[in-house]
Design an enzyme around this catalytic site. Structure first.
Site, PDB file in Angstrom:
ATOM      1  N   SER A 157       0.845  -1.194   0.000  1.00  0.00           N
ATOM      2  CA  SER A 157       0.000   0.000   0.000  1.00  0.00           C
ATOM      3  C   SER A 157       0.877   1.239   0.000  1.00  0.00           C
ATOM      4  O   SER A 157       2.020   1.213   0.474  1.00  0.00           O
ATOM      5  CB  SER A 157      -0.887   0.007   1.255  1.00  0.00           C
ATOM      6  OG  SER A 157      -1.483   1.265   1.459  1.00  0.00           O
ATOM      7  N   TYR A 183      -0.395  -0.178  10.768  1.00  0.00           N
ATOM      8  CA  TYR A 183      -0.724  -0.489   9.375  1.00  0.00           C
ATOM      9  C   TYR A 183       0.467  -0.204   8.461  1.00  0.00           C
ATOM     10  O   TYR A 183       0.846  -1.036   7.631  1.00  0.00           O
ATOM     11  CB  TYR A 183      -1.939   0.318   8.920  1.00  0.00           C
ATOM     12  CG  TYR A 183      -2.327   0.056   7.482  1.00  0.00           C
ATOM     13  CD1 TYR A 183      -2.843  -1.174   7.095  1.00  0.00           C
ATOM     14  CD2 TYR A 183      -2.173   1.039   6.505  1.00  0.00           C
ATOM     15  CE1 TYR A 183      -3.197  -1.424   5.769  1.00  0.00           C
ATOM     16  CE2 TYR A 183      -2.519   0.805   5.189  1.00  0.00           C
ATOM     17  CZ  TYR A 183      -3.035  -0.420   4.826  1.00  0.00           C
ATOM     18  OH  TYR A 183      -3.379  -0.666   3.513  1.00  0.00           O
TER      19      TYR A 183
END
Length: 311
Positions: A157, A183
């Site tokens: 990501s 994350y």
């Protein structure tokens, strides 16, 4: 690194897979029952591959598989149970796999979860997004090597740009828990895993690449609402309206390119975005790949740490 392919930010998985024949090839897509995983599986199945949806909810997975069979005409869409936060589930999946594996798409993930620990005491995002896929992929090494020209695709990501791996505290046992730091760490780990696996497995003919799919509204956002909420970071576009969002079909395009296109044959250890190799990120920017995410020393260190945690 540059590639000669015509695809870009608005390309779809269907456009990327057009003309590709995957007959006789076997693929696994983790989290293949929703979001970009579903669209990745659809594209691979449409090209004739046998596709196994590796999912937590087998019943839901079977419904999706039935839909994909009806949509693509390919009856070889299978379903198998896999919970990436559960070591036994991963071990069972690996033990039950028989034969060669040509394509593995490490797609499933969680994002911005409340502080949660697995049964092993590991922080959930690091455990699911990185450690689970590490255990799965290394566990399937023999099947990948047997294929002779296998491809591993690791979905990272742009969120990796917000943070490095906290090597001294990957499970936030000493740092205050921050859902976005956790994350970002897990997504940086995805890139580092691809870098090191590419180096270690080159002799077996296995290529391993990572990618950012772009910003897509999927179930991955269930813990934050949407990009306008207070829980969303600036990189989601709440602050900068020029940041564009993709459809799931566009979001799956880079995964499909790396999994199946002859246009990237032989490329390995590379991070892609918008169907192209990414440039080095500029500090403060929202695109490109961070230097720390492709650093060979970091990659080797993470591999050894992951082995230690799983041993």
């Amino acid at each position: 690194m540059t590639t000669t392919n015509p695809f870009g930010p608005s390309s779809t998985a269907a456009e990327v897979i057009a003309g590709v024949d995957l007959t006789g090839r076997r693929a696994i897509v983790t989290g293949g029952n929703s979001g970009i995983g579903l669209e990745t599986a659809r594209a691979l199945a449409s090209a004739g591959a046998e596709v196994t949806l590796a999912v937590r909810n087998v019943e839901a997975g079977r419904q999706v598989a039935d839909d994909l069979i009806a949509d693509t005409g390919n009856k070889s869409v299978l379903v198998a149970a896999l919970d990436l936060s559960d070591r036994k589930s991963i071990a069972d999946f690996v033990a039950n796999w028989e034969g060669r594996l040509h394509i593995l798409v490490d797609n499933a993930g969680v994002m911005a979860t409340p502080e949660t620990r697995t049964a092993d005491g590991w922080e959930l995002q690091f455990a699911t997004n990185h450690l689970g896929h590490f255990a799965l992929t290394t566990g399937l090494y023999d099947a990948l090597a047997a294929a002779g020209d296998a491809r591993v695709v690791v979905v990272s990501s742009r969120g990796h740009l917000q943070g490095e791996v906290l090597f001294d505290d990957v499970n936030f046992e000493h740092h205050p828990y921050d859902r976005w730091a956790a994350y970002s760490q897990s997504k940086t780990a995805n890139v580092l895993f691809a870098v090191e696996a590419a180096r270690r497995w080159a002799a077996a003919g296995i290529t391993v690449n990572a990618l950012a799919p772009g910003r897509i509204r999927t179930n991955l956002m269930r813990h934050i609402g949407d990009e306008t909420t207070a829980n969303a970071p600036a990189s989601f576009g709440a602050v900068d309206p020029s940041i564009t969002w993709k459809t799931t079909e566009q979001g799956a395009a880079t995964s499909v390119l790396l999994a199946a296109s002859p246009l990237v044959q032989g490329i390995t250890g590379t991070y892609f975005e918008d169907c192209q190799p990414a440039a080095l990120a500029v500090p403060g920017g929202f695109d490109g790949v961070a230097a720390y995410a492709i650093d060979p020393a970091n990659a080797d260190r993470l591999w050894k740490l992951s082995e230690s945690l799983l041993s």
